[in-house]
Structure formats: structure tokens, C-alpha cells
Design a protein around this motif. Structure first.
Motif, PDB file in Angstrom:
ATOM      1  N   TYR A  36      -0.793 -11.089  -9.277  1.00  0.00           N
ATOM      2  CA  TYR A  36      -1.286  -9.820  -9.800  1.00  0.00           C
ATOM      3  C   TYR A  36      -2.551  -9.401  -9.056  1.00  0.00           C
ATOM      4  N   VAL A  37      -3.486 -10.340  -8.925  1.00  0.00           N
ATOM      5  CA  VAL A  37      -4.755 -10.030  -8.270  1.00  0.00           C
ATOM      6  C   VAL A  37      -4.552  -9.711  -6.793  1.00  0.00           C
ATOM      7  N   TYR A  38      -3.709 -10.490  -6.104  1.00  0.00           N
ATOM      8  CA  TYR A  38      -3.505 -10.258  -4.683  1.00  0.00           C
ATOM      9  C   TYR A  38      -2.828  -8.914  -4.429  1.00  0.00           C
ATOM     10  N   THR A  39      -1.844  -8.562  -5.254  1.00  0.00           N
ATOM     11  CA  THR A  39      -1.169  -7.280  -5.075  1.00  0.00           C
ATOM     12  C   THR A  39      -2.126  -6.130  -5.333  1.00  0.00           C
ATOM     13  N   ASP A  40      -2.910  -6.235  -6.389  1.00  0.00           N
ATOM     14  CA  ASP A  40      -3.903  -5.206  -6.689  1.00  0.00           C
ATOM     15  C   ASP A  40      -4.901  -5.081  -5.544  1.00  0.00           C
ATOM     16  N   TYR A  41      -5.336  -6.206  -5.003  1.00  0.00           N
ATOM     17  CA  TYR A  41      -6.322  -6.202  -3.926  1.00  0.00           C
ATOM     18  C   TYR A  41      -5.808  -5.436  -2.707  1.00  0.00           C
ATOM     19  N   TYR A  42      -4.617  -5.803  -2.222  1.00  0.00           N
ATOM     20  CA  TYR A  42      -4.131  -5.180  -0.995  1.00  0.00           C
ATOM     21  C   TYR A  42      -3.739  -3.725  -1.200  1.00  0.00           C
ATOM     22  N   GLN A  43      -3.342  -3.362  -2.416  1.00  0.00           N
ATOM     23  CA  GLN A  43      -3.105  -1.946  -2.688  1.00  0.00           C
ATOM     24  C   GLN A  43      -4.412  -1.160  -2.614  1.00  0.00           C
ATOM     25  N   GLN A  44      -5.498  -1.751  -3.119  1.00  0.00           N
ATOM     26  CA  GLN A  44      -6.798  -1.088  -3.047  1.00  0.00           C
ATOM     27  C   GLN A  44      -7.268  -0.960  -1.599  1.00  0.00           C
ATOM     28  N   ILE A  45      -7.094  -2.030  -0.824  1.00  0.00           N
ATOM     29  CA  ILE A  45      -7.491  -2.002   0.588  1.00  0.00           C
ATOM     30  C   ILE A  45      -6.671  -0.957   1.344  1.00  0.00           C
ATOM     31  N   ALA A  46      -5.382  -0.855   1.015  1.00  0.00           N
ATOM     32  CA  ALA A  46      -4.536   0.155   1.657  1.00  0.00           C
ATOM     33  C   ALA A  46      -5.015   1.559   1.301  1.00  0.00           C
ATOM     34  N   GLN A  47      -5.475   1.748   0.056  1.00  0.00           N
ATOM     35  CA  GLN A  47      -6.005   3.049  -0.339  1.00  0.00           C
ATOM     36  C   GLN A  47      -7.205   3.434   0.533  1.00  0.00           C
ATOM     37  N   VAL A  48      -8.067   2.454   0.819  1.00  0.00           N
ATOM     38  CA  VAL A  48      -9.227   2.728   1.675  1.00  0.00           C
ATOM     39  C   VAL A  48      -8.767   3.025   3.106  1.00  0.00           C
ATOM     40  N   HIS A  49      -7.865   2.205   3.599  1.00  0.00           N
ATOM     41  CA  HIS A  49      -7.385   2.339   4.975  1.00  0.00           C
ATOM     42  C   HIS A  49      -6.773   3.721   5.215  1.00  0.00           C
ATOM     43  N   PHE A  50      -5.772   4.070   4.398  1.00  0.00           N
ATOM     44  CA  PHE A  50      -5.088   5.345   4.611  1.00  0.00           C
ATOM     45  C   PHE A  50      -5.898   6.518   4.069  1.00  0.00           C
ATOM     46  N   GLY A  51      -6.789   6.244   3.107  1.00  0.00           N
ATOM     47  CA  GLY A  51      -7.693   7.292   2.649  1.00  0.00           C
ATOM     48  C   GLY A  51      -8.599   7.766   3.773  1.00  0.00           C
ATOM     49  N   LEU A  52      -9.091   6.822   4.572  1.00  0.00           N
ATOM     50  CA  LEU A  52      -9.932   7.182   5.717  1.00  0.00           C
ATOM     51  C   LEU A  52      -9.132   7.944   6.764  1.00  0.00           C
ATOM     52  N   ARG A  53      -7.899   7.490   7.021  1.00  0.00           N
ATOM     53  CA  ARG A  53      -7.055   8.170   7.999  1.00  0.00           C
ATOM     54  C   ARG A  53      -6.809   9.617   7.580  1.00  0.00           C
TER      55      ARG A  53
END
Length: 254
Positions: A213-230
Motif C-alpha cells: 500500500y505504502v509503496y504504491t502510494d509513494y510511486y503514484q505521488q512521485i509520478a504526479q510530481v514527475h508528470f506534473g512538472l512536464r
């Protein structure tokens, strides 16, 4: 293939600054996920890998590289069959996988690992689509893999490694293989910690579910930052490098 799926709106400078503030807050929130894991297993993160047998530790890098390679294609093909799911459902599905692996002990967690990596990749692709990027475009596939270059929720830098949002290199099949080979060792450490956490005595399946649960939440949040910046770079017509520098300043990482 064009990586952008929808029309490009325009943001003014003030709106762009506000959006960058929100991305910085999301990045900080993602970094706090490691505390949940450490509290859960009752040990220091650096000691988790010692729980794994030598044979597992030595083979984890190769297994992770293979899992990541397969996940890029498997996750993409699944999009033609199953629509993108909300973040909460991705974490719930991941929890079920983790519970099954944790219930079966280390052999079960090793079988579960490729499925978890594919689910993580599919979740990241869903975030890309949410921001208007086409997950079938080679450049977006490349970016999805780059998300996993971040240190993971047990990283000692507490989410301050911004290397994953640097500018892409030239795209090709060879470049993708090189990227996966570069990302895999770091992700292997993350997954090794995950596997070890799932083998904590007594907790069993509950540990596996919580860890996933924690790992999936973490990488989804990181992806939000990554593609949010793009996306912000496009919407506000601001260079990606300038936005990354702005994010660094907000995180106190000059």
C-alpha cells in the motif's frame, strides 16, 4: 507519436508558481511514506536487507531488471483491456497482492514481485494519462521508467533526490534498455527492502498488504510530481529546467 493527448491550456506566471508550490508539497508528502514502513516493521531501514538470504540478495538486481522490462510492455498492453483505475483502487489492488505474498512467506513474495512491479508501472502510466500524456508514446514510456529512479519510501534522502526529473536523453530501444539497466539496481534495493519487510515475523500477510500500500502510494505521488512538472512546462511555457530549479528551492535543495 505525439505524447500529448489533449489541448494545451495557458497558465500565467502566478498560476505556475502556485502549481509548483503544490508539487513541492506533494513531493514532501511522498517522502514521509518511509516513516510508516519503519514504524510498521520496528527496525531501521538499512537492516532490512540483512533479513534476506544471500541467494535472494545476489539475484535481486537481475530479477528486478527483468521485471521492469516486462512491466513496461505488460502494463501498456493491459491498458487496451482494462481502463485506468483511481489511485485508491491501485493501492487496494497492490495491498491484496502484498497480502498474498506475505501470507506465503519469502517464496510467495518472490512470485508476487513481478506482478507488483507491473501494477506499479500501470499506476504510473495512469498518472501520465491523467496529465494528458499518451502512455503508448515511446517518450512517455521512457518517463514512466524514470519515475522508479527515485529512491523509494525508505530512501535516506527523504525524497530529496531530484535526479529522476532531469532532462531525457535521446530515445531509442537501446536507450530504454540502458535506462532500465540504470534504474534496476536502485529499484532492486527498494524491492529488497519491501520483500524483507514482508518477512517480518508475526505480521505476515498484514505486513505485505501494508508495505505494498505504502509503496504504491509513494510511486503514484512521485509520478504526479514527475508528470506534473512536464505538463506545467507546457501549460505555462516555462522551461523544464527552470521548474526543476524552482522545485529544488522550495524543497531547500539548492
Amino acid at each position: 507519436m505525439n505524447e500529448i493527448l489533449d489541448a494545451v491550456p495557458v497558465l500565467n506566471r502566478t498560476e505556475a508558481e502556485q502549481a509548483l508550490d503544490q508539487l513541492a508539497q506533494r513531493y514532501r508528502a511522498a517522502g514521509g511514506a518511509g516513516v510508516k514502513i519503519v514504524n510498521l516493521v520496528g527496525t531501521q531501514a538499512e537492516n532490512l536487507l540483512d533479513r534476506l538470504p544471500d541467494s535472494v540478495r545476489t539475484g535481486l538486481g537481475t530479477a528486478t531488471e527483468q521485471a521492469l522490462t516486462l512491466a513496461v510492455e505488460a502494463a501498456g498492453k493491459s491498458r487496451n483491456v482494462i481502463a485506468d483505475q483511481p489511485a485508491w483502487l491501485n493501492t487496494a489492488m497492490s495491498s491484496v497482492l502484498g497480502a498474498a505474498g506475505g501470507f506465503s512467506g519469502l517464496p510467495g513474495t518472490m512470485v508476487e514481485l513481478p506482478a507488483t512491479v507491473t501494477l506499479l508501472m500501470r499506476s504510473v502510466q495512469g498518472v501520465a494519462a491523467e496529465h494528458g500524456f499518451d502512455p503508448d508514446a515511446e517518450s512517455v514510456k521512457f518517463d514512466c521508467v524514470r519515475v522508479f529512479a527515485d529512491g523509494g519510501p525508505l530512501s535516506h534522502d527523504d525524497g530529496s533526490d531530484l535526479g529522476f526529473i532531469s532532462v531525457r536523453v535521446s530515445l531509442s530501444g537501446v536507450a530504454m534498455k540502458k535506462l532500465i539497466a540504470t534504474v534496476a539496481p536502485k529499484l532492486a534495493v527498494v524491492l529488497g527492502q519491501k520483500l524483507a519487510a514482508q518477512t517480518v515475523p508475526v505480521l505476515g500477510a498484514m505486513s505485505g498488504a501494508a508495505v505494498n500500500y505504502v509503496y504504491t502510494d509513494y510511486y503514484q505521488q512521485i509520478a504526479q510530481v514527475h508528470f506534473g512538472l512536464r505538463r506545467l512546462a507546457i501549460d505555462a511555457d516555462i522551461s523544464h529546467d527552470e521548474l526543476v530549479n524552482g522545485l529544488r528551492l522550495r524543497l531547500g535543495k539548492s
